[in-house]
Design a protein around this motif. Structure first.
Motif, mmCIF file in Angstrom:
data_model
loop_
_atom_site.group_PDB
_atom_site.id
_atom_site.type_symbol
_atom_site.label_atom_id
_atom_site.label_comp_id
_atom_site.label_asym_id
_atom_site.label_seq_id
_atom_site.Cartn_x
_atom_site.Cartn_y
_atom_site.Cartn_z
ATOM 1 N N LEU A 1 32.686 50.814 31.410
ATOM 2 C CA LEU A 1 32.692 49.167 31.008
ATOM 3 C C LEU A 1 31.796 48.386 31.748
ATOM 4 N N GLY A 2 31.129 49.148 32.653
ATOM 5 C CA GLY A 2 30.183 47.989 33.348
ATOM 6 C C GLY A 2 30.804 47.335 34.694
ATOM 7 N N HIS A 3 32.209 47.861 34.918
ATOM 8 C CA HIS A 3 32.934 46.975 35.865
ATOM 9 C C HIS A 3 32.468 47.192 37.338
ATOM 10 N N ASP A 4 32.667 46.322 38.218
ATOM 11 C CA ASP A 4 32.326 46.435 39.620
ATOM 12 C C ASP A 4 33.361 47.017 40.499
ATOM 13 N N LYS B 1 29.079 52.837 41.165
ATOM 14 C CA LYS B 1 30.040 51.905 40.727
ATOM 15 C C LYS B 1 30.764 52.284 39.601
ATOM 16 N N ALA B 2 30.508 53.408 38.663
ATOM 17 C CA ALA B 2 31.131 53.946 37.662
ATOM 18 C C ALA B 2 32.088 55.145 38.012
ATOM 19 N N HIS B 3 32.017 55.379 39.214
ATOM 20 C CA HIS B 3 32.911 56.502 39.533
ATOM 21 C C HIS B 3 33.613 56.326 40.624
ATOM 22 N N LEU B 4 35.164 56.758 40.647
ATOM 23 C CA LEU B 4 35.840 56.754 41.751
ATOM 24 C C LEU B 4 36.797 58.122 41.616
ATOM 25 N N ASN B 5 36.516 58.944 42.892
ATOM 26 C CA ASN B 5 37.142 60.165 42.681
ATOM 27 C C ASN B 5 38.451 60.050 43.780
ATOM 28 N N ASN C 1 34.866 48.150 45.646
ATOM 29 C CA ASN C 1 34.074 46.866 45.068
ATOM 30 C C ASN C 1 32.664 47.478 45.246
ATOM 31 N N ASN C 2 31.860 47.577 44.056
ATOM 32 C CA ASN C 2 30.460 48.016 44.391
ATOM 33 C C ASN C 2 30.210 49.034 45.478
ATOM 34 N N LYS C 3 31.087 50.197 45.251
ATOM 35 C CA LYS C 3 31.191 51.363 45.932
ATOM 36 C C LYS C 3 31.470 51.116 47.382
ATOM 37 N N GLU C 4 31.948 50.188 47.755
ATOM 38 C CA GLU C 4 32.743 49.524 49.373
ATOM 39 C C GLU C 4 34.231 49.466 48.879
ATOM 40 N N LEU C 5 34.837 50.309 50.069
ATOM 41 C CA LEU C 5 36.257 50.181 49.972
ATOM 42 C C LEU C 5 36.766 49.052 50.531
ATOM 43 N N ILE C 6 37.590 48.289 49.687
ATOM 44 C CA ILE C 6 38.128 46.916 49.903
ATOM 45 C C ILE C 6 39.689 46.894 49.967
ATOM 46 N N ILE C 7 40.434 47.890 49.486
ATOM 47 C CA ILE C 7 41.963 47.811 49.766
ATOM 48 C C ILE C 7 42.333 49.419 49.974
ATOM 49 N N ASN C 8 42.941 49.675 51.052
ATOM 50 C CA ASN C 8 43.563 50.738 51.592
ATOM 51 C C ASN C 8 45.200 50.366 51.854
ATOM 52 N N ARG D 1 45.346 61.864 54.334
ATOM 53 C CA ARG D 1 45.040 63.221 53.550
ATOM 54 C C ARG D 1 44.499 62.924 52.162
ATOM 55 N N PHE D 2 44.630 61.537 51.803
ATOM 56 C CA PHE D 2 43.820 61.053 50.763
ATOM 57 C C PHE D 2 42.625 60.332 51.041
ATOM 58 N N SER D 3 41.606 60.734 50.443
ATOM 59 C CA SER D 3 40.308 59.992 50.614
ATOM 60 C C SER D 3 39.758 59.888 49.189
ATOM 61 N N PRO D 4 39.364 58.760 49.019
ATOM 62 C CA PRO D 4 38.569 58.197 47.813
ATOM 63 C C PRO D 4 37.093 58.434 47.944
#
Lengths: 112, 113
Positions: free
Chosen positions: A27-30, A71-75, A50-57, A63-66
């Motif tokens: 979707l081209g979202h950031d 910008k198009a992928h978040l694993n 947001n733009n590859k930067e972690l803003i909320i944790n 044990r969980f690591s995003p």
């Protein structure tokens, strides 16, 4: 054309294993998110990038690591899986300040 | 802290009857409010949203919701329910459009034929 896609849709694994869930949006979202829906169907934010930067944790175990390679992928990688990690994990994306969140179909993780 | 309350865990209505699902939000300033629907085994689909302007918003599938600041409510309504509306409905709020969502606990809708 799927807007937010997650893989796999189902994941059954043993306690102690390490697993990853992938998410892609076209979707081209950031901004991208991981939400967890527990056995009582309660939905809660885990992470936001947001733009590859972690803003909320949101007080999620280490044990969980995003990981956001772009910008198009978040694993979501989960180490040493526990029974309590069994849940449905939803990926979502939005354009911050501009659009509502779009959700993927969810990944049902079952730890046995 | 932000919180969203959906007082009804389950609601059962007859097909063709009207429906109202309740939602109360906590954010003091103007919130961004949403209703999502989740069918069994499915993801979340946005029904409608409110962020400013007319307090009565129309959504998909014949749903509407009314924002009432004085009651901190954003109730979802439908004049005539169809059997296919049986699902779980989630109210959510955000402090900023496009920011993280805080969800209510959900209301399960059952439709009697």
């Amino acid at each position: 054309d799927t807007a937010v896609s997650q893989t796999p849709k189902y994941l059954v694994t043993q306690m102690g294993n390490d697993k990853s869930i992938k998410c892609e949006q076209n979707l081209g979202h950031d901004t991208m998110y991981w939400y967890k829906q527990d056995s009582k169907k309660f939905l809660k934010i885990m992470f936001s990038y947001n733009n590859k930067e972690l803003i909320i944790n949101e007080t999620v175990p280490n044990r969980f690591s995003p990981k956001s390679p772009d910008k198009a992928h978040l694993n979501l990688h989960i180490n040493s899986l526990e029974l309590g990690d069994s849940a449905v994990y939803f990926c979502a994306s939005s354009q911050r300040g501009d659009a509502e969140a779009f959700f993927g179909q969810g990944t049902r993780l079952t730890v046995v | 802290a932000q919180s969203v309350t959906q007082p009804d865990i389950h609601i059962t209505v007859s097909e063709g009857a009207s429906l109202e699902l309740r939602c109360n939000y906590s954010y003091g300033a103007t919130p961004y409010l949403f209703w999502y629907v989740q069918s069994p085994g499915q993801g979340l689909q946005l029904l409608l949203k409110y962020f400013s302007g007319d307090t009565l918003v129309q959504g998909i599938k014949g749903f509407e919701a009314e924002f009432k600041r004085s009651q901190s409510s954003f109730n979802l309504r439908k004049p005539s329910v169809h059997w296919s509306d049986a699902a779980e409905y989630f109210c959510a709020e955000s402090m900023e459009y496009g920011n993280k969502l805080v969800f209510g606990a959900g209301t399960i809708l059952r439709v009697k034929s």
